[in-house]
Each structure stands twice: as structure tokens, then as C-alpha cells.
Motif scaffolding. Structure first.
Motif, mmCIF file in Angstrom:
data_model
loop_
_atom_site.group_PDB
_atom_site.id
_atom_site.type_symbol
_atom_site.label_atom_id
_atom_site.label_comp_id
_atom_site.label_asym_id
_atom_site.label_seq_id
_atom_site.Cartn_x
_atom_site.Cartn_y
_atom_site.Cartn_z
ATOM 1 N N SER A 111 -4.281 23.926 -8.844
ATOM 2 C CA SER A 111 -3.971 22.533 -8.546
ATOM 3 C C SER A 111 -3.515 21.774 -9.787
ATOM 4 O O SER A 111 -2.871 20.722 -9.674
ATOM 5 N N ASP A 112 -3.827 22.290 -10.984
ATOM 6 C CA ASP A 112 -3.393 21.625 -12.206
ATOM 7 C C ASP A 112 -1.880 21.700 -12.385
ATOM 8 O O ASP A 112 -1.305 20.968 -13.190
ATOM 9 N N ARG A 113 -1.227 22.575 -11.611
ATOM 10 C CA ARG A 113 0.233 22.693 -11.701
ATOM 11 C C ARG A 113 0.946 21.662 -10.835
ATOM 12 O O ARG A 113 2.173 21.545 -10.881
ATOM 13 N N LEU A 114 0.183 20.897 -10.047
ATOM 14 C CA LEU A 114 0.787 19.879 -9.200
ATOM 15 C C LEU A 114 1.040 18.616 -10.015
ATOM 16 O O LEU A 114 0.120 18.012 -10.568
ATOM 17 N N ALA A 115 2.284 18.178 -10.059
ATOM 18 C CA ALA A 115 2.628 16.939 -10.743
ATOM 19 C C ALA A 115 2.405 15.733 -9.847
ATOM 20 O O ALA A 115 2.131 14.634 -10.322
ATOM 21 N N GLU A 116 2.500 15.937 -8.520
ATOM 22 C CA GLU A 116 2.443 14.793 -7.614
ATOM 23 C C GLU A 116 2.316 15.284 -6.181
ATOM 24 O O GLU A 116 2.835 16.343 -5.824
ATOM 25 N N ILE A 117 1.617 14.509 -5.370
ATOM 26 C CA ILE A 117 1.574 14.719 -3.922
ATOM 27 C C ILE A 117 2.273 13.535 -3.274
ATOM 28 O O ILE A 117 1.840 12.389 -3.430
ATOM 29 N N VAL A 118 3.362 13.803 -2.569
ATOM 30 C CA VAL A 118 4.133 12.750 -1.909
ATOM 31 C C VAL A 118 3.850 12.844 -0.416
ATOM 32 O O VAL A 118 4.042 13.902 0.195
ATOM 33 N N HIS A 119 3.412 11.750 0.172
ATOM 34 C CA HIS A 119 2.799 11.781 1.496
ATOM 35 C C HIS A 119 3.523 10.847 2.460
ATOM 36 O O HIS A 119 3.856 9.713 2.116
ATOM 37 N N ALA A 120 3.784 11.336 3.662
ATOM 38 C CA ALA A 120 4.267 10.510 4.774
ATOM 39 C C ALA A 120 3.297 10.667 5.923
ATOM 40 O O ALA A 120 2.742 11.747 6.135
ATOM 41 N N THR A 121 3.093 9.601 6.662
ATOM 42 C CA THR A 121 2.077 9.639 7.702
ATOM 43 C C THR A 121 2.480 8.794 8.895
ATOM 44 O O THR A 121 3.225 7.814 8.763
ATOM 45 N N THR A 122 2.000 9.170 10.065
ATOM 46 C CA THR A 122 2.186 8.380 11.281
ATOM 47 C C THR A 122 0.955 7.535 11.590
ATOM 48 O O THR A 122 0.873 6.948 12.666
ATOM 49 N N VAL A 123 0.003 7.473 10.665
ATOM 50 C CA VAL A 123 -1.238 6.736 10.913
ATOM 51 C C VAL A 123 -0.953 5.271 11.238
ATOM 52 O O VAL A 123 -1.540 4.692 12.163
ATOM 53 N N VAL A 124 -0.031 4.644 10.501
ATOM 54 C CA VAL A 124 0.252 3.232 10.715
ATOM 55 C C VAL A 124 0.890 3.008 12.083
ATOM 56 O O VAL A 124 0.469 2.141 12.855
ATOM 57 N N THR A 125 1.914 3.801 12.397
ATOM 58 C CA THR A 125 2.576 3.656 13.693
ATOM 59 C C THR A 125 1.611 3.914 14.839
ATOM 60 O O THR A 125 1.566 3.150 15.821
ATOM 61 N N ASN A 126 0.825 4.980 14.736
ATOM 62 C CA ASN A 126 -0.107 5.309 15.811
ATOM 63 C C ASN A 126 -1.174 4.239 15.985
ATOM 64 O O ASN A 126 -1.652 3.997 17.104
ATOM 65 N N THR A 127 -1.580 3.590 14.902
ATOM 66 C CA THR A 127 -2.567 2.520 15.004
ATOM 67 C C THR A 127 -2.057 1.404 15.899
ATOM 68 O O THR A 127 -2.793 0.856 16.724
ATOM 69 N N VAL A 128 -0.775 1.072 15.766
ATOM 70 C CA VAL A 128 -0.187 0.025 16.604
ATOM 71 C C VAL A 128 0.029 0.530 18.023
ATOM 72 O O VAL A 128 -0.329 -0.138 19.002
ATOM 73 N N LEU A 129 0.620 1.718 18.157
ATOM 74 C CA LEU A 129 0.930 2.243 19.490
ATOM 75 C C LEU A 129 -0.325 2.435 20.330
ATOM 76 O O LEU A 129 -0.319 2.203 21.543
ATOM 77 N N GLU A 130 -1.415 2.859 19.706
ATOM 78 C CA GLU A 130 -2.649 3.126 20.432
ATOM 79 C C GLU A 130 -3.556 1.903 20.537
ATOM 80 O O GLU A 130 -4.612 1.965 21.172
ATOM 81 N N GLY A 131 -3.150 0.788 19.921
ATOM 82 C CA GLY A 131 -3.956 -0.420 19.991
ATOM 83 C C GLY A 131 -5.303 -0.298 19.316
ATOM 84 O O GLY A 131 -6.285 -0.924 19.745
ATOM 85 N N LYS A 132 -5.373 0.464 18.227
ATOM 86 C CA LYS A 132 -6.643 0.725 17.548
ATOM 87 C C LYS A 132 -6.722 0.059 16.185
ATOM 88 O O LYS A 132 -7.418 0.521 15.287
ATOM 89 N N GLY A 133 -5.995 -1.038 16.011
ATOM 90 C CA GLY A 133 -6.012 -1.740 14.745
ATOM 91 C C GLY A 133 -7.226 -2.627 14.586
ATOM 92 O O GLY A 133 -8.143 -2.647 15.419
ATOM 93 N N ALA A 134 -7.225 -3.386 13.491
ATOM 94 C CA ALA A 134 -8.369 -4.235 13.160
ATOM 95 C C ALA A 134 -8.445 -5.442 14.092
ATOM 96 O O ALA A 134 -7.445 -5.860 14.689
ATOM 97 N N ARG A 135 -9.635 -6.001 14.204
ATOM 98 C CA ARG A 135 -9.842 -7.266 14.911
ATOM 99 C C ARG A 135 -9.288 -8.368 14.015
ATOM 100 O O ARG A 135 -9.876 -8.746 13.010
ATOM 101 N N THR A 136 -8.104 -8.858 14.385
ATOM 102 C CA THR A 136 -7.325 -9.715 13.502
ATOM 103 C C THR A 136 -7.328 -11.157 13.993
ATOM 104 O O THR A 136 -7.267 -11.415 15.196
ATOM 105 N N ALA A 137 -7.400 -12.094 13.052
ATOM 106 C CA ALA A 137 -7.224 -13.514 13.339
ATOM 107 C C ALA A 137 -5.872 -13.962 12.799
ATOM 108 O O ALA A 137 -5.349 -13.383 11.834
ATOM 109 N N PHE A 138 -5.316 -14.999 13.410
ATOM 110 C CA PHE A 138 -4.002 -15.505 13.024
ATOM 111 C C PHE A 138 -4.108 -17.003 12.772
ATOM 112 O O PHE A 138 -4.634 -17.745 13.604
#
Length: 737
Positions: free
Chosen positions: A99-126
Motif C-alpha cells: 500500500s506504500d506504493r499508492l500515491a492516491e486513491i481517486v473515488h467516485a460514488t453514487t452515495v449522494v445520488t442514491n441518498t436523494v433517490l431513496e429519500g434517505k437524507g437528513a432531517r433538514t430545515a429550510f
């Protein structure tokens, strides 16, 4: 069930992590040794790309000479970090490095999109300005479905009971019309606290011109709510005009912020516990990378990070193949995505909608989701993939998608209990897909189950032959996916026939020719490793920060000093962000864009700005030319207005040369019967591996099978393997089989 595929120079191995005990099932399998000099100790450090999807997590290890090692691991939705850490360990073991040979981990995720699509986000005030409490509910009047009186927009992410009104008022120029009363601010903070929010979004009138009132509200809320509640201001998230878009973007950011914070904290802990100390960067929706700290400030920037990575990889591969203009086409198990690449650069947009089911990324189709006005690669997405369900409507109309069988139970032909036929089942019946095994031989295919399901549910009720129905399913799906391609070409004033189609994803190469024929496209390229190709875009992404400001000025010479001042402030802010992410601001490349419109118009177009002083006359000419290309007309006499300025600062991390793979060969002499529609009929078709193609053209029909994808070359097309290892298809006269 296929879980992990190790693709080592074209060879595959499979295993599957278990979410229950966080451990792989049994011992790590033996790996094929790597030839010295490909993944040996003499090479420099590596960059690792990790792309999370709902079904699979793709990982790509990229060396400085373009040597690539890829793996596909079953995602662990209970904690996506489990699959990531397990996958990194197995990938490093396969490469024979630590693992010492890794210079960087570049990450893409669907967590944000799925949070909205599934309605599982935070209890938000506006919190809005007094009189604007119902801003989220009123939104825009536009709807994506014409003439449907039953259509209902998705409910606001924040219910009206958690929407509050703040005292005070600013004018459009930032002048204070009414100062906020301290006692009223204290009452507001108490009301918000009683709603027990996990996050708060603040959007006050004209905060883009002056943020003092939003800061006052934030201070009052912070003193009452404490540090455990996320509070985001629109003036920090999106300092631009248009009240609804600014409010919606801030609300989406606040809605997903706790989930992003929790996810990144959990992933960081797992990486640390595994002894993986490489820094983590995240790919934004615009294709650039940023630090987790920057992402937490504007988490909505991560909404389309996965699809954006695929477009970045496509632009890179197309440029290496000498192609400047292309359409990227990414078809997976649930959706198909298209994006435009012009002059070797992905097209970008400043607007997007999330949560509307299908995103067409078109100014003509809006109102079905939650508006997000942040920089994004212009990706159009449609609900058609390998797992898309095939159904008959009441009038006997055939529909493919948008509902999907997903990974469980999956297509009927997988034999995992699925009963509803899918696009994949139809492709098995046509002979496009291997009738026995796919995914490197680890997924058993039951053609008889696919035939039975299609016969009972589709062909029987229609009274039509099975293969005719199966080809009809392909035609319907192709017509659906063509809409996504049109959204980024014809809807943007571009002729798709002027572009090459770059097909990837697990199903993109299979459907590419059908889509190309619908659009008149005559050239297709399929890159190496098409099933994990999006993950290749991650190590290729640059560190990037993009800033914007509304200016609302007439495009005349008198505005030039003001524009220069705003651009200088944006540049200072962007370079500071790069420095905070550990980049050298002195090496940054600056790109500037002005958003303009004719006076009286409601929407604007972006025009690139050259470095140096802003020349107003040239700026107006550039806008008129872009207006003509996009809409077919323009005026040299009507006054032009500058609405906003955008500035993008980018630092390249160094890119390798062409990605090096060793292509696999098929068993010699393989052929199977494939149905190519009512005109071409059944053809006894050779089945090849990528390595069976060379620089000479071979006439179709052909089937090119790989562990992660199948490329279909119909009659009337020819194929070869180009110097970059892409499978290139060209359209010829159709002479049948």
C-alpha cells in the motif's frame, strides 16, 4: 453468483465478499504472476480509481506507464467501505506491491445520488426570507411530461412544517431594505431547534449580492443548535441569481451532507485500519477531483461523479485514438448514459435535476426533479439497461425499462428466481450473448428460462414469433437510448452523424450498433476493459475548483473593469481551494466562461473567455455565434447582457500514456446462430475474442466476447482492433449475412 473479477492482463478470476461478517468467503485465490516490468518494483507509485455502483464496485490500478490492473467486486450496501478495502487489498496483492506504493486513491460514488433517490437524507430545515416560505413547494411551473393531467412532481425534500421565515430584507443590489431584528432572530433559532433538524439550509433573497443577512441567521442558529448540526448558506454554496435554483441546490446539499460526512468518516477509518495511508480524493460531477474537506462544503458536487468519470476516460481514450469529436455511450445494468465530447473536451452544464427518475439533461425537459445548479459534465441518462424489465401495456405496447430487475434476482436467464423478462433475456434469445456462460464463465446462463419467460409474458400474448419479439425489444430499447444521445447532440444543435460513438459499460458495446444505425452514426469504438471503463477515468482526473458569481451587467465597454475585478476575485478563491487540497496554485490552468443572454431572455449561454483583458465587443460576438449554433438564429443588433462569470482552476497530476492490456482470445472455430432482425434474418456468426481482431478489417456479422462485455458487429458493419486496442466498427453497405 459472480462477485469479484480480477482482470490481470486480460485474464479473470472471481470471488465475492460477504456483507454480514465483512470477510471474503474463504482464502484469497491464487493470482496469475505479472511479467517483470509491468507491475514490478522498478515502477514508480500508482494511482488507484474506485467507482462504486449499486451492484458492483470497480477498481483500477494505473501505473505511470499506463499498465492497468482492474477488478470488479460486488458492492456491500450495508457499508460500501467493506468492498473498497477488500478490493484494494486483493488488487495490491495481484500487482505484487504494498500500500506504500499508492500515491492516491481517486473515488467516485453514487452515495449522494442514491441518498436523494431513496429519500434517505437528513432531517433538514429550510430558512427563507419572510414571505418566501413556500419556495420549495412552488418551485418552477415546468413539467417533464406534456398532456398528462395525472402527473405529480416529487414532494419537496423539506416539508412545509420545517420551513421557516427569517426577518430582514435585501434589495437586488445588496442594499439593506430592512435590518434583521435580533429578537426575531432568536425566536427563529428557537423555532428551528424545536423541529429537531440534522441539517439546515439558509436561502435569503439576494444573498448572492450580499451575504450579511445569511451570516446573521447562521450565527443565531449555530448558537442555539450547536456544532452537531450542519448549516449551509446559499451564498457559500451558490452565489448566483434565481431564487428557486439557489434554494434547491442549498437544500440538496444540506439534505445529503450528513450522509456524505458519515460515509467519508467510515471509509477513512476502514482505510486507516487496513494500513492504507494514501490520500483520498473525490471526483466531482464536472470530472475534476477535490479533497473530502472541499466536498463537505458543497456535497451536491458529488451527485454525478461516477458517470462523469466515464466521460473523462472516454475523452482521454478518444484523444489517444485521434478522435476530437465523440459521443460517449455508457450502458450498464439499469441506465444508459450519453455525453458529448467536442474538440477532445467533455461538454459541461451548470444545471441538473436529481430525483426525477430519468435525467435527460436538456433545457427542453425540466421540472421532474430537484434543481441543482452546479458545474457538471453534461450527461444525459435514461432508464434502459441490461436488467431493464420488458412489459406489455394495456394496448399491447411493448416497454423496456425504466424499472430494473437489479442484481437480485436479476434477469430470468441467470436462474436466480427472476420471473419477469429483461433486456438481457432478449439478447440471449437473439444469440447476442453467450447462451451458456458470461462474466468470465462464472455466471451460468439458462437460455430455456429466458425463452419461456419471453414466450409466456410477451410473445404469446402478442401472437408473434419469439425471435421477432426479442428483436423488437432491442429496437424499442435502442429507440429509448437514442433519446439520451439526441439530448446531448440534436438538442444542442449538433448533428450526431458528425461524431464517433464511444461505447462502454457492461452492455454498451452490445447495443452500440443498433443505436448508431438509428442516428446515422457510421463509426463506433469500444475501449479495452469496457465493463470497468468508467473507473479508468478516476486516476486520469485533475484537481479542480470552479467558482461563479452573478454580475447582471450590460455587455458594453464600460463593464470591462468590473468584469476583470470579479474574475480576479474568483481566481483568488479557486487558487486558495487548490492550495488547501495540497496542489501548487502556480501550476494551475485557468479557464474562464461568461454566461450571457439577450436582454429580456430568461436563460443564458456560456461563452469561453480568453486569458487577459475582457473585450466586450468580442464577447458579444462570441455569444451571438453560440446562440446561432444552438438555436439556429441570433441578432447583431439586440443588446447582450452578462449574467454570470465562471472560473475553473485545474492542476494536472500527470497522465500515463496509452493503457496497456493483453487482449483475450476466444476458443478457435466458435460460431453460433444469431438473429439480426426481419431484414437480415438468422446468421451463423463467428465468435471472437478481442485478440482475434488485428489491424485488418473483418466484415460482420461478428460477436466479440470478453469477460466484462460483448460487442455485436451486425451485417453491414466491419471491425478491426486499432493501435490503442480499441475495437473499431465502421458502417458499410448492408449486404446481409
Amino acid at each position: 453468483m459472480a462477485g469479484i473479477a480480477f482482470v490481470v492482463e486480460g485474464r479473470g478470476m472471481w470471488a465475492s465478499p460477504r456483507c454480514a461478517d465483512h470477510l471474503p468467503p474463504g482464502p484469497i485465490p491464487a493470482f496469475h504472476p505479472q511479467p517483470e516490468g509491468e507491475f514490478g518494483v522498478e515502477l514508480a507509485r500508482y494511482r488507484l480509481g474506485v467507482d462504486i455502483g449499486g451492484t458492483f464496485t470497480d477498481l483500477v490500478l494505473l501505473g505511470p506507464e499506463g499498465r492497468a490492473l482492474a477488478l470488479k467486486v460486488a458492492s456491500t450496501p450495508c457499508d460500501y467501505g467493506i468492498a473498497i478495502v477488500e478490493g484494494i487489498g486483493r488488487l495490491l496483492a495481484a500487482a505484487g506491491i504494498g500500500s506504500d506504493r499508492l500515491a492516491e486513491i481517486v473515488h467516485a460514488t453514487t452515495v449522494v445520488t442514491n441518498t436523494v433517490l431513496e429519500g434517505k437524507g437528513a432531517r433538514t430545515a429550510f430558512v427563507a426570507t419572510r414571505g418566501f416560505r413556500d419556495l420549495l413547494g412552488m418551485r418552477r411551473l415546468r413539467i417533464p411530461v406534456m398532456y398528462d393531467l395525472r402527473y405529480c412532481k416529487p414532494p419537496p425534500l423539506v416539508p412545509r412544517a420545517r420551513c421557516f421565515e427569517a426577518p430582514g430584507r435585501l434589495g437586488p443590489d445588496g442594499a439593506e431594505w430592512e435590518a434583521p431584528d435580533p429578537a426575531a432572530l432568536a425566536r427563529l433559532a428557537e423555532e428551528v431547534a424545536e423541529s429537531d433538524p440534522q441539517s439546515v439550509a439558509i436561502c435569503l433573497m439576494h444573498a448572492y449580492a450580499d451575504d450579511r443577512h445569511e451570516r446573521a441567521v447562521e450565527a443565531a442558529l449555530r448558537s442555539r443548535l450547536g456544532a452537531g448540526v450542519t448549516i449551509l448558506r446559499s451564498s457559500a454554496v451558490l452565489p448566483e441569481i434565481r431564487e428557486y435554483e439557489r434554494a434547491s441546490t442549498t437544500v440538496v446539499s444540506a439534505y445529503v451532507a450528513p450522509a456524505v460526512d458519515s460515509y467519508l468518516a467510515g471509509l477513512g477509518s476502514r482505510l486507516t485500519a487496513a494500513g492504507i495511508g494514501a490520500p483520498l480524493t473525490l471526483v466531482q460531477s464536472n470530472g475534476g477531483a477535490m479533497s473530502p474537506t472541499a466536498a463537505l462544503a458543497r456535497p451536491a458536487l458529488l451527485l454525478e461523479s461516477g458517470p462523469a468519470a466515464g466521460v473523462i476516460a472516454c475523452a482521454r481514450a478518444a484523444a489517444l485514438a485521434g478522435i476530437r469529436d465523440a459521443v460517449s455511450f455508457d450502458m450498464g445494468g439499469t441506465t444508459a448514459k450519453a455525453a458529448l465530447i467536442e474538440d477532445a473536451r467533455p461538454a459541461r452544464s451548470a444545471e441538473y435535476e436529481v430525483g426525477g427518475g430519468i435525467n435527460l439533461s436538456s433545457a427542453l425537459v425540466r421540472g421532474g426533479g430537484y434543481a441543482v445548479r452546479l458545474p457538471i459534465i453534461d450527461v444525459s441518462e435514461i432508464g434502459a439497461g441490461g436488467g431493464s424489465l420488458v412489459t406489455l401495456g394495456p394496448a399491447g405496447t411493448l416497454t423496456v425499462g425504466p424499472e430494473s430487475a437489479g442484481a437480485d434476482p436479476g434477469p430470468v436467464c441467470y436462474g436466480r428466481g427472476g420471473q419477469a423478462p429483461t433486456f438481457t433475456d432478449a439478447m440471449v434469445v437473439l444469440g447476442y450473448l453467450n447462451p451458456d456462460r458470461i462474466a468470465g464463465g462464472e455466471v451460468t446462463v439458462h437460455r430455456d428460462l429466458a425463452e419461456r419467460a419471453l414466450t409466456e409474458r410477451i410473445a404469446g400474448p402478442l401472437g408473434k414469433p419469439l425471435v421477432e419479439v426479442a428483436h423488437g425489444i432491442l429496437s424499442v430499447a435502442a429507440a429509448t437510448m437514442t433519446r439520451a444521445v439526441k439530448a446531448v447532440t440534436t438538442h444542442r444543435g449538433r448533428d450526431p452523424r458528425d461524431f464517433a460513438l464511444f461505447a462502454f459499460g457492461g452492455n454498451g458495446p452490445l447495443a452500440a450498433a443498433a443505436i448508431a444505425e438509428e442516428l446515422g452514426i457510421r463509426r463506433i469504438l469500444v475501449p479495452p476493459g469496457p465493463g470497468v471503463f468508467s473507473a479508468f477515468g478516476l486516476p486520469l482526473s485533475d484537481l479542480e475548483h470552479e467558482m461563479a458569481r452573478s454580475v447582471m451587467l450590460p455587455c458594453v465597454a464600460a463593464s470591462e473593469p468590473v468584469l476583470a475585478s470579479v474574475l480576479a476575485a474568483l481566481e483568488e478563491e479557486a487558487l486558495a481551494g487548490l492550495a488547501a487540497d495540497g496542489a501548487d496554485p502556480a501550476s494551475a490552468r485557468i479557464e474562464r466562461v461568461a454566461e450571457l443572454r439577450f436582454a429580456g431572455q430568461a436563460f443564458e449561454l456560456g461563452v469561453p473567455l480568453a486569458s487577459g483583458a475582457v473585450e466586450a465587443t468580442a464577447l458579444a460576438r462570441g455569444f451571438v455565434a453560440e446562440h446561432r449554433q444552438t438555436y439556429g438564429h441570433g441578432s447583431e443588433q439586440d443588446p447582450v447582457q452578462v449574467v454570470a462569470l465562471r472560473l475553473r482552476a485545474r492542476v494536472a497530476r500527470g497522465h500515463p500514456g496509452p493503457i496497456r492490456w493483453t487482449a483475450a482470445r476466444a476458443a478457435p472455430g466458435r460460431r453460433r446462430q444469431v438473429h439480426f432482425g426481419p431484414v437480415r434474418g438468422d446468421c451463423l456468426t463467428p465468435v471472437l475474442g478481442r485478440a482475434d481482431l488485428d489491424r485488418d478489417w473483418r466484415a460482420g456479422p461478428l460477436i466479440v466476447e470478453e469477460d466484462d462485455a460483448t460487442t455485436v458487429v451486425p451485417p453491414g458493419w466491419r471491425a478491426r482492433r486499432d493501435p490503442q486496442d480499441n475495437i473499431e466498427l465502421r458502417k458499410d453497405a448492408d449486404d446481409g449475412c
